[in-house]
Design an enzyme around this catalytic site. Structure first.
Site, PDB file in Angstrom:
ATOM      1  N   SER A  17       0.727  -1.316   0.031  1.00 60.03           N
ATOM      2  CA  SER A  17      -0.048   0.039   0.127  1.00 60.03           C
ATOM      3  C   SER A  17       0.898   1.269   0.102  1.00 60.03           C
ATOM      4  O   SER A  17       0.305   2.334   0.498  1.00 60.03           O
ATOM      5  CB  SER A  17      -1.039   0.186   1.160  1.00 60.03           C
ATOM      6  N   ILE A  22       0.402   4.206  -8.166  1.00 57.24           N
ATOM      7  CA  ILE A  22       0.490   5.870  -8.461  1.00 57.24           C
ATOM      8  C   ILE A  22       1.657   6.314  -9.114  1.00 57.24           C
ATOM      9  O   ILE A  22       1.846   7.256  -9.797  1.00 57.24           O
ATOM     10  CB  ILE A  22       0.001   6.590  -7.173  1.00 57.24           C
ATOM     11  N   CYS A 385     -25.103  -0.286 -13.050  1.00 54.59           N
ATOM     12  CA  CYS A 385     -25.385  -1.821 -13.220  1.00 54.59           C
ATOM     13  C   CYS A 385     -26.377  -2.567 -12.406  1.00 54.59           C
ATOM     14  O   CYS A 385     -27.684  -2.264 -12.517  1.00 54.59           O
ATOM     15  CB  CYS A 385     -24.106  -2.433 -13.031  1.00 54.59           C
ATOM     16  N   GLU A 409     -31.789 -13.323 -10.308  1.00 53.39           N
ATOM     17  CA  GLU A 409     -30.430 -13.184  -9.419  1.00 53.39           C
ATOM     18  C   GLU A 409     -30.899 -13.396  -7.972  1.00 53.39           C
ATOM     19  O   GLU A 409     -30.284 -14.323  -7.270  1.00 53.39           O
ATOM     20  CB  GLU A 409     -29.358 -12.265  -9.791  1.00 53.39           C
ATOM     21  N   HIS A 511     -20.746   0.086 -16.941  1.00 55.42           N
ATOM     22  CA  HIS A 511     -20.149   1.077 -15.992  1.00 55.42           C
ATOM     23  C   HIS A 511     -19.577   2.139 -16.604  1.00 55.42           C
ATOM     24  O   HIS A 511     -18.297   1.791 -17.148  1.00 55.42           O
ATOM     25  CB  HIS A 511     -19.038   0.062 -15.482  1.00 55.42           C
ATOM     26  N   GLU A 513     -18.079   4.401 -15.123  1.00 54.90           N
ATOM     27  CA  GLU A 513     -16.994   5.103 -14.490  1.00 54.90           C
ATOM     28  C   GLU A 513     -15.723   4.427 -14.880  1.00 54.90           C
ATOM     29  O   GLU A 513     -14.424   5.174 -14.815  1.00 54.90           O
ATOM     30  CB  GLU A 513     -17.282   4.655 -12.873  1.00 54.90           C
TER      31      GLU A 513
HETATM   32  N1  GLN Z   1     -25.282  -8.594 -10.329  1.00 54.12           N
HETATM   33  C1  GLN Z   1     -25.738  -8.031 -11.371  1.00 54.12           C
HETATM   34  C2  GLN Z   1     -25.643  -8.819 -12.617  1.00 54.12           C
HETATM   35  O1  GLN Z   1     -24.742  -9.718 -12.530  1.00 54.12           O
HETATM   36  C3  GLN Z   1     -25.162  -6.592 -11.481  1.00 54.12           C
HETATM   37  C4  GLN Z   1     -23.631  -6.597 -11.695  1.00 54.12           C
HETATM   38  C5  GLN Z   1     -22.954  -5.228 -11.527  1.00 54.12           C
HETATM   39  O2  GLN Z   1     -23.489  -4.501 -10.739  1.00 54.12           O
HETATM   40  N2  GLN Z   1     -21.592  -5.539 -11.905  1.00 54.12           N
HETATM   41  O3  GLN Z   1     -26.262  -8.726 -13.638  1.00 54.12           O
END
Ligand code: GLN
Length: 540
Positions: A17, A22, A385, A409, A511, A513
């Site tokens: 760490s 970085i 997600c 799920e 995602h 991000e």
């Molecule tokens: N658990 C959900 C899926 O598999 C969302 C996965 C996530 O948020 N990356 O679809």
């Protein structure tokens, strides 16, 4: 190996760490600013083939690349700093190395030979060290060796670095050792002994570090630097001080002040093609450090006691905040704490809410309550997600009146599977690397908030999930005001949903991000932060 490519290895000593990632990213940034093309790769000493199967509590976030590799979170730093994509080749684990060697053994590629750590494992490690360099695209390849010098697991990597030095010659390879200089408050002294020991360990393995980067809470006086140089056998000007920084984004400038890039260039006989230009970077830092306003955003998730689990989201808010000259105060809130009776009290002080990605049932009901609160109170909402899937479940239950609506799920027997496995996921039994992973195209609906944010009609974003919006419910949700504003043109899967009658309520199956960088803050994060600013103003 690429004859003109130079290789820099970064090892770590004393403790983990210390921020090797970085330092690697900052050095690469400085070399990039001097006109060199640089990439960074990380070699991790654990036996998982990749971190995709690791709990975020063990290892922080799993970062996903364009080509769908599930990788270490340090690759996120590399992309955020360099603004260039990484790939599977940028993250290798001991598990992958052994897997490759054992697969070759079964194919008979070593027929007649006893397969051993040296030379077979080390040869496979070296093959991967040089793989990106051989593409001919990079002047410099920086390799970060995970873990600490002296760990049993990292020994083969260290041995491979020793051999690599002989393979490619001294002017083409450099070892930077990152270490800690602790300050003993009682003695009022900075201590060099742990560093001396860790360099000794490297020397025992046959590696003389060329440069020491010393993490410290206090400036290193000249005598301390001299002592380090003498005992560790490095040049005095190669003892580099790395003071704790206010933000990780200060580190490239601090390293430049310490001339890390110059030392590296002179040792590798690299001559700069252009002058350093970090103007844009400095401009970003200026906006980051001088905000004109502030907002409070809640990040609702399951792994809140370890912020590293949401690294890319947290950094995306740093980039978007700087773009808006706005200080984003992010509060991580465990969804398990949120119940119908306390949700208003716990969330009402927030200017916006993000429901995080995640897996499994734990905390789901708290997330549903959160979405309901944001939808009904017209609070800016961003679902990523699982966060998007929860927004759909909440809408199905509370607006469409579909009792028990859920994702299969969480509830395989739900009467209304609004989120379900795609047909091609149904027969998959292996867990590692089998989700929908990596970059997929998405077409945006004209006039939608998503299209306005991106300012274009088609985008590509990265995925990591198994479950999808169930298109059987498409017509119903749209009739009630939830719009599928992003659709995958190839599979017709819903990638973005948003609410019509709400200032800013948007969920993405992908995602965003992962693609936010210092130079390119992600438009959806920027627009979300803007919406929280507007919301705050309208409440004054
Ligand atoms: N658990 C959900 C899926 O598999 C969302 C996965 C996530 O948020 N990356 O679809």
């Amino acid at each position: 190996m690429g004859s003109t490519t130079k290789y820099i290895f970064i090892t770590g000593g004393v403790t983990s760490s210390l921020g090797k990632g970085i330092i690697a990213a900052s050095l690469a940034k400085l070399l990039q600013a001097r006109g060199f093309s640089a990439t960074i790769q990380k070699f991790d000493p654990y036996l998982n083939i990749d971190p995709g199967t690791l709990n975020p509590y063990e290892h922080g976030e799993c970062y996903v690349t364009e080509d769908g590799a599930e990788t270490d979170l340090d690759l996120g730093h590399y992309e955020r700093f360099l603004n260039t994509p990484t790939s599977q080749a940028n993250n290798i684990t001991t598990g992958r190395i052994y897997n490759n060697v054992i697969t070759k053994e079964r194919k008979g590629e070593y027929l007649g030979k006893t397969v051993q750590v040296i030379p077979h494992i080390t040869d496979e490690i070296k093959r991967n060290f040089f793989k990106l360099g051989e593409e001919g695209k990079y002047d410099v390849v920086i390799t970060e060796i995970g873990g600490c010098v002296g760990d049993i697991e990292s020994l083969p990597f260290i041995e491979a670095v020793r051999q690599a030095k002989w393979d490619i010659g001294p002017n083409n390879i450099l070892v930077v050792h990152l270490t800690l200089i602790p300050y003993l408050a009682a003695a009022k002294e900075l201590k060099t002994k742990p560093t001396q020991h860790s360099v000794k360990q490297l020397l025992e393995a046959g590696i003389q570090p060329d440069i020491l980067v010393c993490r410290t809470e206090h400036h290193l006086p000249l005598e301390v630097k001299k002592k380090l140089a003498l005992f560790c056998n490095v040049q005095l000007n190669c003892v580099i001080e790395a003071m704790d920084a206010e933000t990780i984004y200060d580190v490239p400038l601090l390293m430049k002040k310490e001339k890390l890039d110059e030392r590296v260039m002179s040792k590798l006989k690299l001559t700069s093609k252009v002058n350093t230009d970090l103007e844009q970077w400095k401009d970003f830092l200026g906006r980051l450090k001088n905000p004109t306003q502030e907002v409070n955003i809640g990040l609702i998730g399951k792994y809140v006691s370890l912020p590293d689990a949401y690294k890319s989201i947290i950094e995306a808010f740093v980039h978007a905040g700087a773009a808006c000259e706005c200080k984003v105060h992010l509060t991580l809130i465990s969804s398990e704490e949120l119940l119908p009776e306390n949700v208003a009290k716990k969330l009402e002080h927030l200017d916006g809410i993000l429901v995080a990605p995640g897996f499994g049932e734990r905390g789901l009901e708290g997330k549903i309550e959160t979405v309901k609160f944001a939808r009904e109170n017209k609070l800016p909402f961003f679902g990523i997600c699982l966060g998007m899937q929860v927004a759909v479940i909440e809408f199905a239950r509370n607006v469409l009146g579909l009792k028990g609506a859920n994702s299969t799920e969480m509830d395989p027997n739900t009467p209304h599977p609004v989120i379900d496995l795609m047909a091609d996921q149904k027969n998959i039994e292996m867990k590692g690397g089998t989700m929908r992973l990596g970059s997929y195209p998405c077409e945006l609906r004209k006039g939608s908030k998503a299209a306005q944010a991106y300012g274009k009609a088609k985008v590509k974003e990265r995925h990591r999930h198994r479950y999808e919006f169930n298109n059987k419910y498409l017509k119903q949700i749209e009739e009630k005001g939830m719009i599928p504003s992003g659709i995958n043109p190839e599979s017709q899967l819903v990638e973005i949903i948003e609410l019509k009658n709400h200032p800013w309520f948007l969920g993405t199956q992908f995602h965003p991000e992962y693609k936010s960088t210092v130079m390119n803050p992600h438009p959806l994060f920027v627009k979300f932060v803007t919406a929280t600013i507007d919301n705050k103003k309208s409440n004054i």
